[in-house]
Design a protein around this motif. Structure first.
Motif, short mmCIF file in Angstrom:
data_model
loop_
_atom_site.label_atom_id
_atom_site.label_comp_id
_atom_site.label_asym_id
_atom_site.label_seq_id
_atom_site.Cartn_x
_atom_site.Cartn_y
_atom_site.Cartn_z
N PHE A 148 0.84 -1.25 0.01
CA PHE A 148 -0.04 0.07 0.07
C PHE A 148 0.82 1.37 0.04
N PHE A 149 1.92 1.25 0.86
CA PHE A 149 2.81 2.36 0.68
C PHE A 149 3.55 2.56 -0.74
N THR A 179 7.60 5.84 -6.60
CA THR A 179 7.40 4.51 -7.30
C THR A 179 6.40 4.65 -8.59
N GLY A 180 5.68 5.84 -8.63
CA GLY A 180 4.80 5.80 -9.77
C GLY A 180 3.51 5.25 -10.00
N GLY A 181 3.15 4.92 -8.60
CA GLY A 181 1.87 4.07 -8.53
C GLY A 181 1.65 2.78 -9.28
N GLU A 182 0.42 2.92 -10.37
CA GLU A 182 0.03 1.70 -11.03
C GLU A 182 1.02 1.61 -12.14
N ASP A 183 1.72 2.97 -12.68
CA ASP A 183 2.64 3.02 -13.89
C ASP A 183 3.94 2.44 -13.69
N GLY A 184 4.49 2.33 -12.36
CA GLY A 184 5.79 1.99 -12.08
C GLY A 184 6.86 2.89 -12.50
N ILE A 185 8.18 2.49 -12.26
CA ILE A 185 9.17 3.40 -12.98
C ILE A 185 9.50 2.71 -14.08
N GLN A 186 9.25 3.54 -15.08
CA GLN A 186 9.61 3.05 -16.74
C GLN A 186 10.82 3.63 -17.19
N GLY A 187 11.34 3.10 -18.34
CA GLY A 187 12.37 3.60 -18.95
C GLY A 187 13.41 3.73 -18.24
N VAL A 188 14.01 2.73 -17.30
CA VAL A 188 15.13 2.71 -16.62
C VAL A 188 16.31 2.56 -17.58
N PRO A 189 17.29 3.52 -17.72
CA PRO A 189 18.58 3.16 -18.43
C PRO A 189 19.33 2.20 -17.91
N VAL A 200 17.09 -3.65 -13.47
CA VAL A 200 18.16 -3.12 -14.76
C VAL A 200 17.99 -3.93 -15.99
N VAL A 201 17.82 -5.14 -15.84
CA VAL A 201 17.48 -6.14 -16.99
C VAL A 201 16.22 -5.70 -17.63
N MET A 202 15.20 -5.54 -16.90
CA MET A 202 13.73 -5.33 -17.68
C MET A 202 13.54 -3.74 -17.85
N GLN A 203 14.33 -2.96 -17.30
CA GLN A 203 14.25 -1.54 -17.33
C GLN A 203 12.98 -0.95 -17.09
N ILE A 204 12.35 -1.80 -16.13
CA ILE A 204 11.30 -1.33 -15.46
C ILE A 204 10.98 -1.82 -13.95
N ALA A 205 10.48 -0.95 -12.92
CA ALA A 205 10.00 -1.50 -11.82
C ALA A 205 8.75 -1.20 -11.62
N SER A 206 7.94 -2.26 -11.21
CA SER A 206 6.43 -2.10 -11.34
C SER A 206 5.97 -2.82 -10.01
N ILE A 207 4.57 -2.39 -9.92
CA ILE A 207 3.89 -2.53 -8.75
C ILE A 207 3.82 -4.29 -8.65
N SER A 208 3.56 -4.91 -9.65
CA SER A 208 3.38 -6.33 -10.01
C SER A 208 4.60 -7.24 -9.22
N ASP A 209 5.68 -6.46 -8.90
CA ASP A 209 6.60 -7.18 -8.04
C ASP A 209 6.47 -6.93 -6.74
N VAL A 210 5.53 -6.27 -6.23
CA VAL A 210 5.53 -6.14 -4.61
C VAL A 210 4.05 -6.69 -4.30
#
Lengths: 338, 295
Positions: free
Chosen positions: A151-152, A159-169, A253-263
């Protein structure tokens, strides 16, 4: 008193030989895998394999079922993605007031280090709470704490909420080696994975690891022998969450995204399933389990929601019919330790 | 209309009411978990999924046969209870000699199956379930408006919870149950059919979850994920209360529902997490839980 020197433990050549052979096979597979499979997929498998190995350190060798390991994996992934992409840290210490630490975007290895640190700190806090209760309560507490941090993550700004952090170099390793090339990236992920894997192997076969196994077998007796089992459990927990953090950060780093689905709690369930399928308490089991489950998800993606049902069926089948898991069954047939 | 700490009284009482409703479900579900854990030594992870099954059973009964809320309130728990008995006979009974963790893992798998199947046939979006006519409308209490259905939910859950407490703590059947929890071998030697008692206990616990599901159907939408979101909170409730005491589970359930409702008024950002925070504090202060016995 802290050192256990058991003559039987000193040299166990047959164990060493079977594990060494299996390890060589693993190395050979890792060397050729990117040429036969999509490198991105193999790297994803390796991240989850390290995650599952970290989880297995707890359930397989201390007998602790953490049902909230997505917390460390997912949050490390967020922190790593943020540090690589943006860098600047802003912490609210009062409503409306922010403590801002200006930092440049970090290189990938420092990002992963930040992820590991995240896993360690979160693990230290959650672990010190959870080890206050035993058995089934431990699982429920870790799950509840993970849900709280979910929930945090949903509400926090970075964290970008539902979008996650996209386009990680992917950036440059040590500021020198570009990770844009898939094979360079692959080599880096293999190094991270092997480092984590060998570290876990070392921990399990150290005197410290022997105490952990003693706690798994009979905690009351370990206490009566003078071991402060809570401390051992906490250290094992933090080691596990730190490595889960490394896995999650590497995945960002591999997927270049961090998303809510991992939490979410489903991710915690998935790592349990990977370890169970591969074999609880086996060294190679989680690696095989991660490969099997991810391959299944990939091949069955067209079936949509049925994948969840199939995963449930595998859970039930593993618990009822083969609790040893794939690697455990193989080791049992060959009469070796794997 | 008056204000308390700068909050309009209607908002405050409205949230208190919602808190009591949520508390009813926490109490019913944690009660079921505690009863099952007492007899089977298994944490029933599929409890949330079985609650959701209850709601879907009511929905399907309405669609297929036209039978409304009142028959569903009886039929749905019986059907879901029977599926529970089948699960216990075919799967759970093989796990009693193993570590507790396997029971948790098995029921987690069952929860995934139930939720996945529901999602396949009904999609993720919620389905509406209409209120029974006899419980429409509400009472104006002067300081707030009390919808009849909400009052009914709170009253019925209280009655069911206290009824369960009475049966377990104050009747002959309950004394068998408690004895079998303490020492199954001895109770068996006295001629009581303990395995059947275990099966029926699981069936009852599951039926209780389904009953809560039917009651929830008109309030929340009927959706496949309604159970999994709830069950994690209920786990925290169970950790706070401890599973040693039936009355403790009921009190903790209602109490935490109310606290959560109040948080929604005073600090809405924390309403999702307040129960987990309380769990962390309780673990620091009283590791065994509020009503738990030190193991």
């Amino acid at each position: 008193m802290e050192r256990v020197v058991d003559p039987l433990m000193k040299k166990n050549t047959s164990r060493d030989r079977s594990i060494a052979i299996a390890f060589l096979i693993l190395l050979a597979v890792l060397a050729v895998a990117p040429f036969y499979a999509y490198p991105q997929f193999v790297m994803q498998v390796l991240c989850f394999a390290l995650f599952a190995c970290a989880f297995n350190l707890l359930i397989g060798y201390v007998g602790l079922l953490s049902f909230g390991h997505a917390l460390y994996f997912g949050w490390a992934s967020y922190v790593c993605a943020h540090m690589i992409k943006i860098g600047t840290i802003s912490i609210p210490y009062w409503p409306g007031a922010w403590l801002v630490i200006p930092l440049p975007p970090l290189s990938p290895e420092l990002g992963i280090l930040a992820g590991a640190l995240t896993g360690a700190v979160l693990g230290l806090v959650a672990g010190s709470l959870a080890i206050r209760r035993q058995g089934i309560y431990f699982a429920m507490i870790t799950l509840a704490l993970a849900q709280m941090m979910y929930f945090f993550a949903l509400q926090a700004k970075f964290t970008g909420g539902e979008d996650g952090i996209q386009g990680v170099p992917r950036g440059k390793l040590f500021g020198l080696i570009s990770l844009a090339d898939p094979y360079t990236m692959y080599a880096f992920v293999v190094v991270v994975f092997l480092a984590g894997f060998l570290f876990i192997y070392r921990v399990i076969h150290s005197p410290f690891g022997e105490v952990l196994k003693a706690i798994r077998e009979n905690e009351a007796r370990a206490i009566s022998l003078g071991y402060k089992t809570d401390r051992y459990k906490l250290v094992a927990f933090v080691l596990s969450t730190t490595l889960a953090g490394v896995a999650g950060a590497t995945k960002a780093v591999v997927m270049q995204i961090a998303s809510i689905s991992d939490v979410v709690w489903q991710m915690s369930g998935e790592v349990v399933l990977m370890t169970l399928v591969g074999g609880l308490g086996t060294i190679f089991g989680p690696v095989i389990g991660a490969f099997v489950i991810l391959t299944m998800q990939y091949k069955l993606a067209a079936f949509g929601e049925w994948v969840t049902v199939i995963q449930g069926v595998i859970f039930v089948a593993c618990v009822l019919l083969f609790r040893r898991g794939i690697v455990g069954e193989i080791a049992n047939i060959l009469r070796v330790k794997l | 209309m008056f204000e308390i700490f700068g909050i309009p009284s209607t908002a405050l009482f409205g949230q208190l009411l919602i808190g009591l409703i949520n508390g009813s479900f926490y109490a019913l579900l944690s009660l079921g978990l505690a009863v099952i854990f007492g007899m089977l030594n298994i944490i029933n992870f599929s409890h949330g999924a079985q609650y959701m099954m209850g709601a879907f059973a009511a929905y399907i009964i309405l669609q297929a046969t036209g039978l409304g809320y009142w028959p569903a309130l009886i039929i749905a728990p019986i059907i879901v209870g029977i599926t529970g008995i089948i699960i216990e006979r075919t799967m759970l009974q093989w796990l009693y000699k193993l570590d507790h963790l396997y029971g948790l893992l098995l029921t987690f798998g069952i929860a995934l199956i139930i939720e996945g199947v529901a999602r396949n046939y009904f999609g993720s979006a919620g389905l509406p379930y209409t209120l029974p006519d006899s419980l429409r409308g509400g009472q104006n209490l002067g300081f707030m408006f009390l919808p009849n259905y909400r009052a009914w939910v709170i009253a019925v859950s209280l009655v069911v919870c206290l009824g369960t407490w009475f049966v377990i703590e104050r009747t002959k059947l309950g004394s068998y149950l408690r004895a079998a929890t303490e020492n199954p071998t001895l109770v068996r030697a006295m001629g009581v059919n303990v395995p059947r008692m275990i099966t029926l206990t699981y069936g009852f616990g599951v039926a209780l979850a389904a009953f809560a599901g039917v009651m929830a159907a008109p309030i929340y939408n009927v959706s496949p994920q309604m159970g999994s979101e709830l069950i994690i909170v209920v786990f925290a409730v169970v950790v706070i209360g401890g599973m040693g005491s039936i009355l403790g589970a009921i009190v903790t359930g209602f109490g935490l529902g109310v606290i959560e409702g109040l948080t929604k008024v005073f600090f809405p950002e924390a309403s999702n997490t307040v129960i987990f925070v309380i769990m962390a504090i309780v673990l620091l202060v009283r590791p065994a839980g509020l009503f738990g016995r030190r193991a």
